[in-house]
Design a protein around this motif. Structure first.
Motif, PDB file in Angstrom:
ATOM      1  N   LEU A 282      49.642  34.142  27.230  1.00  0.00           N
ATOM      2  CA  LEU A 282      50.985  34.327  27.767  1.00  0.00           C
ATOM      3  C   LEU A 282      50.960  34.129  29.282  1.00  0.00           C
ATOM      4  O   LEU A 282      49.913  34.253  29.921  1.00  0.00           O
ATOM      5  N   THR A 283      52.122  33.859  29.853  1.00  0.00           N
ATOM      6  CA  THR A 283      52.213  33.589  31.286  1.00  0.00           C
ATOM      7  C   THR A 283      51.578  34.689  32.136  1.00  0.00           C
ATOM      8  O   THR A 283      50.810  34.386  33.048  1.00  0.00           O
TER       9      THR A 283
ATOM     10  N   LEU B 179      44.525  35.568  35.235  1.00  0.00           N
ATOM     11  CA  LEU B 179      43.317  34.751  35.206  1.00  0.00           C
ATOM     12  C   LEU B 179      43.228  33.901  36.472  1.00  0.00           C
ATOM     13  O   LEU B 179      42.181  33.823  37.110  1.00  0.00           O
ATOM     14  N   LEU B 180      44.334  33.277  36.842  1.00  0.00           N
ATOM     15  CA  LEU B 180      44.350  32.417  38.033  1.00  0.00           C
ATOM     16  C   LEU B 180      44.116  33.210  39.304  1.00  0.00           C
ATOM     17  O   LEU B 180      43.393  32.767  40.198  1.00  0.00           O
TER      18      LEU B 180
ATOM     19  N   ALA C 120      40.492  33.869  43.779  1.00  0.00           N
ATOM     20  CA  ALA C 120      39.780  34.738  44.725  1.00  0.00           C
ATOM     21  C   ALA C 120      38.270  34.502  44.617  1.00  0.00           C
ATOM     22  O   ALA C 120      37.585  34.361  45.640  1.00  0.00           O
ATOM     23  N   TRP C 121      37.770  34.452  43.404  1.00  0.00           N
ATOM     24  CA  TRP C 121      36.331  34.225  43.204  1.00  0.00           C
ATOM     25  C   TRP C 121      35.933  32.864  43.753  1.00  0.00           C
ATOM     26  O   TRP C 121      34.949  32.743  44.481  1.00  0.00           O
ATOM     27  N   ASN C 122      36.678  31.822  43.379  1.00  0.00           N
ATOM     28  CA  ASN C 122      36.332  30.467  43.803  1.00  0.00           C
ATOM     29  C   ASN C 122      36.365  30.325  45.317  1.00  0.00           C
ATOM     30  O   ASN C 122      35.510  29.657  45.901  1.00  0.00           O
TER      31      ASN C 122
ATOM     32  N   GLU D 243      41.726  20.829  48.127  1.00  0.00           N
ATOM     33  CA  GLU D 243      42.816  21.697  48.582  1.00  0.00           C
ATOM     34  C   GLU D 243      43.124  22.831  47.609  1.00  0.00           C
ATOM     35  O   GLU D 243      43.971  23.674  47.892  1.00  0.00           O
ATOM     36  N   TRP D 244      42.435  22.869  46.476  1.00  0.00           N
ATOM     37  CA  TRP D 244      42.735  23.880  45.465  1.00  0.00           C
ATOM     38  C   TRP D 244      41.511  24.721  45.132  1.00  0.00           C
ATOM     39  O   TRP D 244      40.520  24.206  44.626  1.00  0.00           O
ATOM     40  N   ALA D 245      41.588  26.033  45.366  1.00  0.00           N
ATOM     41  CA  ALA D 245      40.542  26.925  44.868  1.00  0.00           C
ATOM     42  C   ALA D 245      40.582  26.894  43.336  1.00  0.00           C
ATOM     43  O   ALA D 245      39.551  26.958  42.679  1.00  0.00           O
ATOM     44  N   MET D 246      41.789  26.760  42.790  1.00  0.00           N
ATOM     45  CA  MET D 246      41.963  26.554  41.355  1.00  0.00           C
ATOM     46  C   MET D 246      43.391  26.070  41.118  1.00  0.00           C
ATOM     47  O   MET D 246      44.327  26.859  41.046  1.00  0.00           O
ATOM     48  N   GLY D 247      43.547  24.764  41.049  1.00  0.00           N
ATOM     49  CA  GLY D 247      44.842  24.206  40.670  1.00  0.00           C
ATOM     50  C   GLY D 247      45.090  24.546  39.211  1.00  0.00           C
ATOM     51  O   GLY D 247      44.161  24.804  38.442  1.00  0.00           O
ATOM     52  N   PHE D 248      46.355  24.548  38.804  1.00  0.00           N
ATOM     53  CA  PHE D 248      46.668  24.920  37.430  1.00  0.00           C
ATOM     54  C   PHE D 248      47.885  24.175  36.917  1.00  0.00           C
ATOM     55  O   PHE D 248      48.851  23.969  37.650  1.00  0.00           O
TER      56      PHE D 248
END
Length: 144
Positions: free
Chosen positions: A15-16, A22-23, A28-30, A94-99
């Motif tokens: 779910l959103t 998760l993101l 933060a971790w990445n 530019e993205w620690a984690m793009g989604f």
């Protein structure tokens, strides 16, 4: 620079709010580990299944460490490595984690990828041609 691309199947629909949590944690971790990447999720209501495809890039030891944690994460299973190796430059600097949470309409414009997230999706097909997985990731990177 080391990179890894993998696919996995979610154990239940994400779910959103779950995806946002998760993101938040992943970003933060990445950031703390100088990792970057893109995560794509697709849920198919028809097949009642969801799949992830992700590319991570950064220091090899850090990428492998995150991947080992992902493989043990109970939110998904059938984690398969599609491609890994060295690249000259980051693709997602530019993205620690793009989604991207993609839907049927988005995928219908991508020949060969329309089954991602369906119950009939076979991750081994991507393993046979990791260029297809990379093309899918590049498409979403350039579309943002």
């Amino acid at each position: 620079m080391y990179y890894m691309i993998y696919v996995s199947q979610s154990t239940k629909p994400m779910l959103t709010p779950e995806l946002e949590q998760l993101l938040q944690k992943s970003r933060a971790w990445n950031t703390s580990k100088s990792l970057s990447g893109l995560l794509i999720y697709r849920y198919s209501s028809e097949g009642k299944s969801g799949h992830f495809i992700q590319m991570l890039e950064g220091d090899k030891a850090e990428v492998r460490s995150v991947y080992d944690k992902i493989r043990l994460d109970k939110r998904h299973h059938t984690v398969l490595t599609l491609s890994e190796g060295n690249i000259e430059n980051r693709m997602f600097s530019e993205w620690a984690m793009g989604f991207k949470n993609i839907d049927d309409a988005t995928l219908s414009d991508l020949p060969g990828h329309a089954r991602l997230g369906d119950s009939t999706f076979n991750p081994a097909t991507f393993q046979q041609s990791n260029e297809e997985a990379l093309k899918l990731l590049k498409f979403f990177h350039s579309a943002s």
